[in-house]
Structures are given as structure tokens and as C-alpha cells.
Design a protein around this motif. Structure first.
Motif, PDB file in Angstrom:
ATOM      1  N   TYR A 134      14.702  -1.015 -15.046  1.00  0.00           N
ATOM      2  CA  TYR A 134      14.626   0.357 -15.539  1.00  0.00           C
ATOM      3  C   TYR A 134      15.981   0.687 -16.154  1.00  0.00           C
ATOM      4  CZ  TYR A 134      10.170   2.286 -13.960  1.00  0.00           C
ATOM      5  OH  TYR A 134       8.828   2.583 -13.830  1.00  0.00           O
ATOM      6  N   GLY A 135      16.130   0.425 -17.456  1.00  0.00           N
ATOM      7  CA  GLY A 135      17.434   0.603 -18.076  1.00  0.00           C
ATOM      8  C   GLY A 135      18.432  -0.377 -17.478  1.00  0.00           C
ATOM      9  N   SER A 136      19.554   0.149 -16.979  1.00  0.00           N
ATOM     10  CA  SER A 136      20.558  -0.707 -16.337  1.00  0.00           C
ATOM     11  C   SER A 136      20.262  -0.944 -14.863  1.00  0.00           C
ATOM     12  CB  SER A 136      21.948  -0.070 -16.478  1.00  0.00           C
ATOM     13  OG  SER A 136      21.989   1.198 -15.846  1.00  0.00           O
ATOM     14  N   THR A 137      19.186  -0.353 -14.344  1.00  0.00           N
ATOM     15  CA  THR A 137      18.800  -0.536 -12.946  1.00  0.00           C
ATOM     16  C   THR A 137      17.833  -1.706 -12.817  1.00  0.00           C
ATOM     17  OG1 THR A 137      19.085   1.820 -12.475  1.00  0.00           O
ATOM     18  CG2 THR A 137      17.749   0.552 -10.940  1.00  0.00           C
ATOM     19  N   GLY A 152       0.807  -1.222   0.000  1.00  0.00           N
ATOM     20  CA  GLY A 152       0.000   0.000   0.000  1.00  0.00           C
ATOM     21  C   GLY A 152       0.834   1.263   0.000  1.00  0.00           C
ATOM     22  N   GLU A 153       2.124   1.166   0.316  1.00  0.00           N
ATOM     23  CA  GLU A 153       2.984   2.333   0.349  1.00  0.00           C
ATOM     24  C   GLU A 153       3.641   2.572  -1.003  1.00  0.00           C
ATOM     25  OE1 GLU A 153       4.292   2.298   5.071  1.00  0.00           O
ATOM     26  OE2 GLU A 153       5.751   1.729   3.528  1.00  0.00           O
ATOM     27  N   ARG A 154       4.145   3.799  -1.167  1.00  0.00           N
ATOM     28  CA  ARG A 154       4.779   4.209  -2.419  1.00  0.00           C
ATOM     29  C   ARG A 154       6.250   4.515  -2.187  1.00  0.00           C
ATOM     30  NH1 ARG A 154       3.395   9.643  -5.948  1.00  0.00           N
ATOM     31  NH2 ARG A 154       4.248   8.948  -7.961  1.00  0.00           N
ATOM     32  N   PHE A 155       7.073   4.059  -3.111  1.00  0.00           N
ATOM     33  CA  PHE A 155       8.516   4.335  -3.067  1.00  0.00           C
ATOM     34  C   PHE A 155       8.873   5.209  -4.260  1.00  0.00           C
ATOM     35  CE2 PHE A 155      12.701   3.357  -4.803  1.00  0.00           C
ATOM     36  CZ  PHE A 155      13.522   3.575  -3.718  1.00  0.00           C
ATOM     37  N   ILE A 156       9.534   6.338  -3.984  1.00  0.00           N
ATOM     38  CA  ILE A 156      10.037   7.223  -5.037  1.00  0.00           C
ATOM     39  C   ILE A 156      11.561   7.128  -5.023  1.00  0.00           C
ATOM     40  CG2 ILE A 156      10.149   9.595  -5.879  1.00  0.00           C
ATOM     41  CD1 ILE A 156       7.489  10.109  -4.487  1.00  0.00           C
ATOM     42  N   PHE A 190      11.829   7.146 -11.064  1.00  0.00           N
ATOM     43  CA  PHE A 190      10.677   6.257 -11.158  1.00  0.00           C
ATOM     44  C   PHE A 190      10.047   6.147  -9.772  1.00  0.00           C
ATOM     45  CE2 PHE A 190      14.226   3.354 -10.301  1.00  0.00           C
ATOM     46  CZ  PHE A 190      13.748   2.632  -9.230  1.00  0.00           C
ATOM     47  N   SER A 191       8.818   5.641  -9.748  1.00  0.00           N
ATOM     48  CA  SER A 191       8.130   5.408  -8.484  1.00  0.00           C
ATOM     49  C   SER A 191       7.498   4.018  -8.515  1.00  0.00           C
ATOM     50  CB  SER A 191       7.048   6.462  -8.237  1.00  0.00           C
ATOM     51  OG  SER A 191       6.027   6.355  -9.214  1.00  0.00           O
ATOM     52  N   ILE A 192       7.336   3.434  -7.333  1.00  0.00           N
ATOM     53  CA  ILE A 192       6.756   2.093  -7.194  1.00  0.00           C
ATOM     54  C   ILE A 192       5.729   2.125  -6.063  1.00  0.00           C
ATOM     55  CG2 ILE A 192       7.222  -0.271  -6.439  1.00  0.00           C
ATOM     56  CD1 ILE A 192       9.905  -0.087  -7.783  1.00  0.00           C
ATOM     57  N   THR A 193       4.566   1.583  -6.316  1.00  0.00           N
ATOM     58  CA  THR A 193       3.550   1.411  -5.276  1.00  0.00           C
ATOM     59  C   THR A 193       3.277  -0.080  -5.124  1.00  0.00           C
ATOM     60  OG1 THR A 193       2.518   3.531  -5.815  1.00  0.00           O
ATOM     61  CG2 THR A 193       1.222   1.957  -4.532  1.00  0.00           C
ATOM     62  N   ALA A 194       3.479  -0.592  -3.924  1.00  0.00           N
ATOM     63  CA  ALA A 194       3.232  -2.014  -3.655  1.00  0.00           C
ATOM     64  C   ALA A 194       1.731  -2.237  -3.520  1.00  0.00           C
ATOM     65  CB  ALA A 194       3.954  -2.436  -2.384  1.00  0.00           C
ATOM     66  N   LYS A 195       1.152  -2.947  -4.471  1.00  0.00           N
ATOM     67  CA  LYS A 195      -0.293  -3.169  -4.459  1.00  0.00           C
ATOM     68  C   LYS A 195      -0.671  -4.432  -3.686  1.00  0.00           C
ATOM     69  CE  LYS A 195      -2.720  -2.365  -8.094  1.00  0.00           C
ATOM     70  NZ  LYS A 195      -3.282  -2.440  -9.470  1.00  0.00           N
ATOM     71  N   ALA A 196       0.091  -5.499  -3.883  1.00  0.00           N
ATOM     72  CA  ALA A 196      -0.235  -6.763  -3.211  1.00  0.00           C
ATOM     73  C   ALA A 196       1.003  -7.644  -3.144  1.00  0.00           C
ATOM     74  CB  ALA A 196      -1.361  -7.490  -3.952  1.00  0.00           C
ATOM     75  N   ALA A 227       5.709   3.844 -12.347  1.00  0.00           N
ATOM     76  CA  ALA A 227       5.611   4.945 -13.308  1.00  0.00           C
ATOM     77  C   ALA A 227       6.939   5.662 -13.382  1.00  0.00           C
ATOM     78  CB  ALA A 227       4.499   5.922 -12.911  1.00  0.00           C
ATOM     79  N   ASN A 228       7.243   6.145 -14.569  1.00  0.00           N
ATOM     80  CA  ASN A 228       8.396   7.009 -14.791  1.00  0.00           C
ATOM     81  C   ASN A 228       7.864   8.416 -15.029  1.00  0.00           C
ATOM     82  OD1 ASN A 228      10.556   8.458 -15.862  1.00  0.00           O
ATOM     83  ND2 ASN A 228      11.475   6.639 -16.784  1.00  0.00           N
ATOM     84  N   PRO A 229       8.255   9.392 -14.213  1.00  0.00           N
ATOM     85  CA  PRO A 229       7.688  10.737 -14.346  1.00  0.00           C
ATOM     86  C   PRO A 229       7.942  11.380 -15.703  1.00  0.00           C
ATOM     87  CG  PRO A 229       8.872  10.489 -12.275  1.00  0.00           C
ATOM     88  CD  PRO A 229       9.190   9.284 -13.090  1.00  0.00           C
ATOM     89  N   VAL A 230       8.956  10.902 -16.434  1.00  0.00           N
ATOM     90  CA  VAL A 230       9.293  11.533 -17.715  1.00  0.00           C
ATOM     91  C   VAL A 230       8.393  10.940 -18.808  1.00  0.00           C
ATOM     92  CG1 VAL A 230      11.147  12.130 -19.310  1.00  0.00           C
ATOM     93  CG2 VAL A 230      11.658  11.760 -16.891  1.00  0.00           C
ATOM     94  N   GLY A 231       7.152  11.327 -18.796  1.00  0.00           N
ATOM     95  CA  GLY A 231       6.234  10.982 -19.877  1.00  0.00           C
ATOM     96  C   GLY A 231       5.813   9.531 -19.954  1.00  0.00           C
ATOM     97  N   SER A 232       5.972   8.754 -18.897  1.00  0.00           N
ATOM     98  CA  SER A 232       5.616   7.335 -18.941  1.00  0.00           C
ATOM     99  C   SER A 232       4.288   7.119 -18.228  1.00  0.00           C
ATOM    100  CB  SER A 232       6.716   6.499 -18.288  1.00  0.00           C
ATOM    101  OG  SER A 232       6.330   5.151 -18.237  1.00  0.00           O
ATOM    102  N   LEU A 233       3.437   6.288 -18.809  1.00  0.00           N
ATOM    103  CA  LEU A 233       2.169   5.961 -18.185  1.00  0.00           C
ATOM    104  C   LEU A 233       2.375   4.957 -17.064  1.00  0.00           C
ATOM    105  CD1 LEU A 233      -0.064   5.574 -21.377  1.00  0.00           C
ATOM    106  CD2 LEU A 233       0.086   7.554 -19.847  1.00  0.00           C
ATOM    107  N   GLU A 234       1.465   4.983 -16.091  1.00  0.00           N
ATOM    108  CA  GLU A 234       1.518   3.995 -15.018  1.00  0.00           C
ATOM    109  C   GLU A 234       1.149   2.622 -15.565  1.00  0.00           C
ATOM    110  OE1 GLU A 234      -0.796   5.024 -11.670  1.00  0.00           O
ATOM    111  OE2 GLU A 234       0.175   6.967 -11.338  1.00  0.00           O
TER     112      GLU A 234
END
Length: 482
Positions: free
Chosen positions: A269-272, A194-198, A221-227, A249-256
Motif C-alpha cells: 500500500y504505497g510505501s507500506t 475469517g477476522e478483519r484487520f483495520i 486500509f482493511s484486510i480480511t483473512a479469507k483462507a 479495501a481502501n476506504p478512500v474510494g477503492s473497491l474491494e
């Protein structure tokens, strides 16, 4: 003038010693020995709190350990010196050999020696047709050098190729490790469902950068743990599968979008890469003061202590006067015996209990000294209560109350940017391939010389067995064709 020559000779001698294979093997052994303290002592880049405990419990010993960089082994001058010397030694040893080997790949075998009777398995037979001998040797995979009255044949040249490939691959692995340590980053973050990681430095629990990386190099990028779902074997309690469903989601024009992360299926995420590293439970509690005001409401992360996820944690309430701390244990499926006391008999939450010991006094949060969020120093505190709470039970400890309202699953995400990892994998694969080639390939030479009789002899490199049988087969073939 003589002094300059002596100095040059000394430097050449030093270079020959450094670039010898014997020195490279010694340095490789030293590097493996030098890495041992990194697993025996906590490292500042990974566990700074454990390092601090060393200084608190035994400051004199910790001071001496720190002088020898035993809390920062892999960044120490002596470890770096061994690493660089090994790198230089391998380069200086293998590169010239590789160049010479490349030049010699297309060369013909050496000329036939004058005295074949000094070679291995010397045999004389009646004269034979050298054309037949050449045809037989080519069929057996030999390279041929044909002269007027002799044949020089050689095979197994790939043995040296495999040997050099193995050592060049070690150089590639060393380069990859160096690239990863200079340009990579690695961090860990615990995230409740339920929490979000940026992806910013403040969101990490532990974060380390390579020498030429910084906070600005983190990809956005950001990650929200749904389940989160964990499956266990009911018979053995062993884990079968872990599945984390996230929204990213990636804030640079990427959809969730929704993604799934498993233990061996990281998110990229690329090399990450984002790995699912561990999991546990965060009990949710409501703490109220004497007046009934809510001073804490939410999940508190606990650390698992065994395979059944019996967990310990610290619930700290600095906003109460006096300050209150709960030394706690969470049992997903509570059980009890006379020896172990309370424990969890299964890792899933089937019959949860929250065991709390209530302490009153100074939590030590304003001292400026970092402390673990999972433990409480009770040396300056007084215990005022003890209770085992079932779900939705409230305990009044005099200065306030605590209610056990539920739990949430948490996951530990390891976020790694290692640009040298792929090259290290490639180097390891090539090293294994080179080692296999050098082990299975038999390098040998065979000579046939015409005189009054036909002389046959050979030479096995590194005394590898099998040459005698090969020469016997050759002699038998030539005798039959004669």
C-alpha cells in the motif's frame, strides 16, 4: 591572539583525527559492538512484557540495565552518539577525497621522474621508437602523457573510484537507516482466518513509530483473512509453501479486491508493505458456568513451540465467579511418549488434542499490570481439573464446563513502512560493486624515458603484484619491434 590560534589549531587537529579513515573504521567496529546488547536484552519497542519480567524477577539488576539504556539500545544517547560520529567521520573523510578524485579523473598522468633507476623493476634497453611504445601502452589500457623524450602511463584509476564508491555507499546506507528510524513505522498483528484487520493503532499487537511519525500517518486500509494454506513435506515435516488469501479495501474510494500474500511476496500500500511473518492455530472452545450460561465462545490464539506446531496458550474467563483459567496446549497431530509426554508429530491438523489444566482464583487482570495473553500466573490460584480433550468433547470441572469445538489458523502480519529501505538496498548494492572494483583493479604507473638508452620502470600502488610481468612484456615487445 595566540590563544585563538592555538584553539583553532586544536580544533583542526580534532577534525583531522575524526575524519581519518582509521577513526571511521574504529567507529564502525564500535557501532557493531554497541548493537550486541540489543540482541541480548529485550527491547521496550519490541517486547515490553519481557522487559517487565526483568524488573519483576531481578529489580536491582534491571534498574542498572535501564540506567545504561540496555532495554532501549538503538534509541540510547551512547548508540546515537556513535552513529552520528561515524556519519560525520565518513562524510568528512570521503567527501573531500571524492571531490579531489573527480577533479583528477580527466588529468594526465604525472610527469616522468628524473631518476627512473630508483623506481621498481628498472630496465635499460637499446633505443626504441616512442610511437611504438605509446601504441602498445594504449592497447593495454594505459592513459598516456607524452613528452618530447618520455612517456608517462597509468592505468587502474578505477581502483580509487571503487574505493570511494564503497565508502560513499556506506554513507547512503547510514542515511537510509536514519530516514527509516525517523519517518518509518513497524507493527505486528495476529489475525485469525475469517477476522478483519483495520489499520488503526488499536488493531496492532505491537506498534512502533519513528520520531517524526504518529498514529495519523497510518494509511487507511482493511484486510480480511479469507483462507490460509500451509504445505509441508510429508517425509521431513518441513514447510514447502504458505499462502494467505485476503480481501482488502481502501476506504478512500477503492473497491474491494482479493489478494494473495506469500512469505516473499508482500502486499503493498504505497510505501507500506504487509508481510506474512508466522502462523499457528487458535483452538475454538465454548465455556459455560454452573447455570449453563455461555461465558466464552470463540477462538483463542496459541503460540507454536516447535516445527510441528505444538502450541501453548491461556484461556482466561474473568466473567465467572470465581475466575477460571485454563493453562493449555494444542497438539495438531497428537502423539505421546514416556519422555516427552504429549506432543505433535506433524504440523497439519490430523488428530487434534486440547490439553487443559483448570485453575480457579484471581487471574490478576484488575491489577493494572500488563501480562501476557498466552500465560497465566497461577501463584495465587488453585488447580481444580486436568483433562485431554478430543474434538467436540466436553469436560465438566465442577464450576462449569468447557467444550473443544474446533480450530482456526492464524497468521502474524508484519506491517512495515520504511521509506529508507530502498535507499539502503541501493547503498548495499553499490557498496558491493565498489568493493569488487577496488579489489580486482590493479593500479600502476609505467615510465619510458629516452637517453643514450631507453629506460623503463614502474610503480605499483599498494604493492599489488603483477607489475614485473607487465614491464617484462613491455620490454619484450619493444625489443622485438626495434
Amino acid at each position: 591572539m595566540s590563544t585563538v590560534l592555538d584553539s583553532r589549531s586544536f580544533l583542526r587537529w580534532c577534525w583531522r583525527q575524526l575524519t581519518s579513515m582509521r577513526t571511521a573504521l574504529i567507529l564502525l567496529l564500535l557501532l557493531s559492538i554497541a548493537a550486541i546488547p540489543g540482541s541480548l536484552f529485550p527491547q521496550r519497542t519490541q517486547n515490553p512484557l519481557r522487559v517487565r519480567e526483568y524488573f519483576v524477577n531481578d529489580p536491582e539488576t534491571a534498574k542498572w540495565l535501564d540506567r545504561f539504556s540496555l532495554f532501549d539500545v538503538y534509541g540510547s544517547p551512547w548508540f546515537s552518539a556513535i552513529y552520528l560520529l561515524l556519519f560525520i567521520s565518513l562524510i568528512g573523510c570521503v567527501l573531500p577525497r571524492s571531490i579531489e578524485h573527480l577533479k583528477a579523473i580527466g588529468a594526465k598522468p604525472p610527469i616522468t621522474p628524473k631518476n627512473l633507476d630508483r623506481m621498481e623493476f628498472f630496465t635499460e634497453i637499446e633505443k626504441v621508437d616512442l610511437d611504438l611504445a605509446e601504441k602498445y601502452l594504449k592497447k593495454k589500457g594505459f592513459r598516456i602523457r607524452r613528452d618530447i623524450d618520455s612517456i608517462s602511463a597509468e592505468k587502474g584509476y578505477a581502483r580509487e573510484s571503487g574505493n570511494l564508491l564503497f565508502h560513499l555507499s556506506l554513507v547512503l546506507v547510514l542515511i537510509a537507516i536514519g530516514v527509516g528510524s525517523l519517518f518509518g513505522s513497524k507493527g505486528d498483528a495476529i489475525l485469525n482466518v475469517g477476522e478483519r484487520f483495520i489499520n488503526t493503532p488499536t488493531s496492532y499487537d505491537i506498534l512502533g513509530f519513528g520520531k517524526y511519525q504518529s498514529e495519523d500517518s497510518l494509511p487507511p486500509f482493511s484486510i480480511t483473512a479469507k483462507a490460509f494454506k500451509a504445505e509441508y513435506d510429508p517425509a521431513t515435516n518441513a514447510p514447502l509453501d504458505y499462502t494467505l488469501t485476503i480481501n482488502t479495501a481502501n476506504p478512500v474510494g477503492s473497491l474491494e479486491r482479493d489478494e494473495v500474500i506469500k512469505v516473499n511476496k508482500p502486499l503493498k500500500y504505497g510505501s507500506t508493505k504487509i508481510y506474512l511473518q508466522a502462523n499457528g492455530y487458535s483452538p475454538t472452545v465454548i465455556v459455560k458456568d454452573k447455570s449453563g450460561k455461555v461465558v466464552l465462545d470463540g477462538p483463542v490464539t496459541f503460540l507454536p513451540q516447535d516445527g510441528n506446531l505444538s502450541s501453548i496458550g491461556a484461556i482466561k474467563v474473568p466473567d465467572m465467579d470465581p475466575q477460571i483459567g485454563f493453562v493449555s496446549s494444542f497438539l495438531p497431530t497428537a502423539d505421546r511418549d514416556l519422555v516427552r509426554g504429549g506432543f505433535s508429530s506433524y504440523p497439519e491438523v490430523l488428530d487434534p488434542r486440547l490439553l487443559i489444566s483448570v485453575w480457579q482464583g484471581d487471574l490478576g487482570l484488575n491489577t493494572g499490570v500488563p501480562q501476557s495473553v498466552y500465560r497465566i500466573d497461577t501463584s495465587e490460584m488453585q488447580r481444580i481439573g486436568l483433562k485431554a480433550l478430543v474434538l467436540n468433547e466436553t469436560y465438566d470441572f465442577g464450576e462449569g464446563s468447557i467444550t473443544f469445538t474446533g480450530w482456526k489458523s492464524w497468521v502474524n502480519l508484519q506491517i512495515v513502512n520504511d521509506p529508507g529501505k530502498g535507499y539502503a538496498l541501493l547503498g548495499a548494492i553499490l557498496a558491493i560493486l565498489g568493493l569488487l572494483i577496488s579489489l580486482v583493479t590493479r593500479q600502476r604507473r609505467v615510465w619510458i624515458k629516452q637517453g643514450r638508452k631507453t629506460q623503463v620502470a614502474g610503480l605499483a600502488k599498494n604493492a599489488i603484484p603483477g607489475l614485473e610481468n607487465e614491464i617484462n612484456d613491455l620490454v619484450k615487445e619493444l625489443s622485438n619491434e626495434r
